[in-house]
Design an enzyme around this catalytic site. Structure first.
Site, mmCIF file in Angstrom:
data_model
loop_
_atom_site.group_PDB
_atom_site.id
_atom_site.type_symbol
_atom_site.label_atom_id
_atom_site.label_comp_id
_atom_site.label_asym_id
_atom_site.label_seq_id
_atom_site.Cartn_x
_atom_site.Cartn_y
_atom_site.Cartn_z
ATOM 1 N N HIS A 48 1.038 -0.916 0.418
ATOM 2 C CA HIS A 48 0.268 0.064 0.194
ATOM 3 C C HIS A 48 1.035 0.617 -0.065
ATOM 4 C CE1 HIS A 48 -3.493 1.914 0.604
ATOM 5 N NE2 HIS A 48 -2.938 3.384 1.229
ATOM 6 N N CYS A 49 0.770 1.790 -0.765
ATOM 7 C CA CYS A 49 1.734 2.798 -1.229
ATOM 8 C C CYS A 49 1.429 4.701 -1.267
ATOM 9 C CB CYS A 49 1.508 3.403 -2.898
ATOM 10 S SG CYS A 49 3.031 4.056 -2.872
#
Length: 333
Positions: free
Chosen positions: A123-124
């Site tokens: 998850h960025c």
């Protein structure tokens, strides 16, 4: 006012051809950078299809059964026709309690998005989105074009940066802008090059960031290279068969994100036997290829001789569905 304008004239390009080339190149890189960034942010992560969700009766059975082997029996029954090869560390079927589904291979639950993401990489926070099967190609292109964009700015600013230190620029605030621009572009280039290089390595090995920290566990053993088919086929899984789409932020990855070809692993005794009883061994190993059917869009990756020409690709597409996933493939070097 004349002095202010004159100071900027001293730091602009004089050759008209150089101006045109730099102007066109800048806007091309900028457009590709923004396009890929936009696609990375606004492409919704793909979730497992309905077949991986438990039916109402299976959910009730799972809730009634005490935790342990009885629950695993319910999950094994639900997963017997699903193309899954990986297990938990204890050898159990991978199941998500929050989404109530049997996890496809390489699927993980994101605590931020609160849902299971197909082939989740991470998850960025920089794009406020999960990077997974649906947008991993866009994320790679975003890193590539942002790196090219920063390198281009640093390269075109370099000559004026040198003049700054040799006192070749007019003594105005413009020279400090040039210094700041060069340092910012150079620092971003260094950080982006390391991140982009790392993800290029992941693509070459057909791994995700999560799989680097915790290798996928198959029925009989852990195999950190379990999904690697060789460099060219690994590349094609992410970028597709047609080279003309590789550098464009358009979706061209192979498969549906729910099933993936694997390298040779021990056959899972829980899986159904291959139709026709075709079980052949590799020339290099005495392992059997998993007998569960792969999705049609992935099965052509198991052919021994990948082709890059359009005619060969069309011929491969004509054979989709005819390839037997129980047949072994030679290891690529």
């Amino acid at each position: 006012m004349k002095t202010w304008c004159g100071s900027y004239i001293g730091v602009t390009m004089t050759n008209i051809g150089e101006k045109v080339v730099c102007l066109v190149a800048y806007h091309v890189f900028f457009m590709l950078f923004v396009w890929s960034y936009w696609k990375t942010i606004f492409t919704l992560p793909m979730n497992p299809s309905k077949e991986f969700h438990l039916s109402y009766s299976d959910k009730e059975s799972l809730e009634r059964e005490p935790r342990g082997e009885s629950q695993q029996e319910v999950l094994r029954r639900a997963a017997k026709d699903l193309p899954i090869y990986t297990r938990t560390m204890s050898g159990a079927i991978r199941y998500c309690d929050r989404c109530h589904l049997v996890k496809p291979d390489r699927c993980h639950h994101c605590s931020v998005c609160d849902k299971c993401i197909l082939k989740m990489d991470h998850h960025c926070p920089w794009v406020n989105n999960c990077v997974g099967f649906s947008n991993y190609k866009f994320f790679l292109l975003f890193l590539a074009y942002s790196l090219v964009y920063c390198l281009f700015i640093a390269a075109t600013d370099l000559q004026y940066f040198i003049k700054f230190w040799t006192n070749g620029l007019p003594d105005t605030q413009a020279k400090f802008h040039i210094m700041f621009l060069f340092f910012a572009a150079a620092m971003f280039s260094v950080s982006l090059s390391s991140l982009f290089g790392y993800h290029c390595w992941l693509v070459s090995k057909n791994k995700s960031t999560l799989e680097v920290f915790r290798a996928p566990i198959f029925r009989h053993r852990t195999d950190k290279n379990g999904f690697s088919l060789g460099f060219s086929k690994n590349l094609r899984q992410v970028f597709g068969d047609e080279k003309k789409y590789w550098l464009l932020p358009v979706f061209s990855s192979l498969g549906d994100g729910c099933s993936f070809p694997t390298c040779l692993v021990n056959q899972d005794p829980e899986q159904a036997s291959t139709p026709g009883g075709l079980n052949s061994t590799s020339k290099n190993e005495n392992h059997l290829f998993p007998a569960k059917p792969l999705r049609d869009s992935q099965s052509h990756l198991l052919t021994d001789t990948p082709s890059w020409s359009e005619t060969s690709v069309k011929a491969e597409k004509g054979k989709v569905g005819m390839n037997n996933p129980a047949l072994t493939m030679e290891n690529e070097t």
